[in-house]
Scaffold this active site. Structure first.
Site: not given
Ligand code: R5P
Length: 264
Positions: A172
């Site tokens: 991710k």
């Molecule tokens: C961060 O470490 C987390 O895994 C969040 O889930 C990630 O940042 C994704 O969320 P967003 O779309 O709010 O950035």
């Protein structure tokens, strides 16, 4: 790849489209009661049926998610830091045994390439992959969280490739200019994190661009749950990820659904 691991991955990345819309609601593990997630159950419950997977911690799973939920769970198992301290100083917070007991479809941890504690987070990833391979649990590596990271294609390409080389099954990361190069250099499926809240139209363009650059989907949080219309927003994201909608078509859908919900 063993059968159990493949089977779990197929719960997250839908075999009929090859794509996924994951809902990230794990922010509290280092940010505390994040805007939009102050009462996790209230936010997550109505959105869960539209998500292909929920990414969260065991604490929120136990307290805020009913055990009869059909949406697969990606369990965050790294942490140990807060926004008040050095974020890269993470370790494994939840054992693989607990992940199996909770019947999750994957585990997730952050790696901090270039961070002060880079090595410890990369070794945690390697250890988790060894355990995941042993028990059939896929590992998702989250890259590039942290204030000081330059989120360009060179840095993200480096971080994502390292995650894949160490055995992550899904990576991710954030969108950037030249994202297709990041995808090209990463031999495992990639999902895009949404990042901080931006206008819905822009977030949908970001989603479209990521999918068209080769991401298998999104693992989006704030741009869904901090929207004033979270369900129309997740449905609009789904239309791009699973139904080939353009960003403009998805935005039109978002507005239609929002109006149906709140007629003038
Ligand atoms: C961060 O470490 C987390 O895994 C969040 O889930 C990630 O940042 C994704 O969320 P967003 O779309 O709010 O950035």
């Amino acid at each position: 790849m063993n059968w159990g691991l493949k089977n779990r991955l197929s719960k997250i990345i839908k075999p009929n489209t090859g794509h996924t819309v994951m809902l990230a609601v794990d922010h509290g593990y280092f940010q505390g009661p994040t805007t939009g997630l102050k009462i996790p159950r209230k936010t997550i419950q109505p959105l869960a049926p539209y998500a292909d997977a929920l990414m969260l911690t065991r604490g929120i799973l136990r307290t805020s998610i009913d055990a009869n939920i059909e949406t697969p769970v990606v369990l965050r198992v790294s942490g140990g830091t807060s926004i008040l301290k050095e974020l890269s100083n993470e370790g494994i917070t939840t054992s693989m045994e607990e992940a199996i007991r909770l019947n999750v479809s994957a585990v997730a941890l952050s790696i901090f390439v270039g961070g002060e504690y880079e090595k410890q987070t990369l070794l945690s990833l390697s250890k988790l992959v060894d355990e995941g391979e042993r028990y059939g649990i896929p590992v998702l590596a989250v890259t590039a969280v942290g204030r000081e990271m330059a989120r360009d294609a060179r840095y993200l390409g480096l971080a994502c490739r390292i995650a894949a080389e160490l055995g992550a099954h899904i990576v991710k990361t954030y969108f950037c200019e030249g994202f297709e190069k990041v995808v090209e250099g990463c031999p495992v499926p990639m999902v895009m994190a949404g990042g901080k809240k931006i206008p819905e139209k822009e977030a949908l363009h970001l989603t479209f661009n990521a999918i068209h650059a080769g991401a298998v989907g999104v693992d989006m949080g704030r741009n869904i749950f901090q929207s004033d219309s979270p369900i129309p927003m997740i449905k609009a994201v789904r239309s791009i990820v699973h139904e080939n909608a353009t960003a403009d078509e998805a935005y039109k859908l978002f507005n239609q659904l929002r109006e149906e919900k709140n007629p003038q």
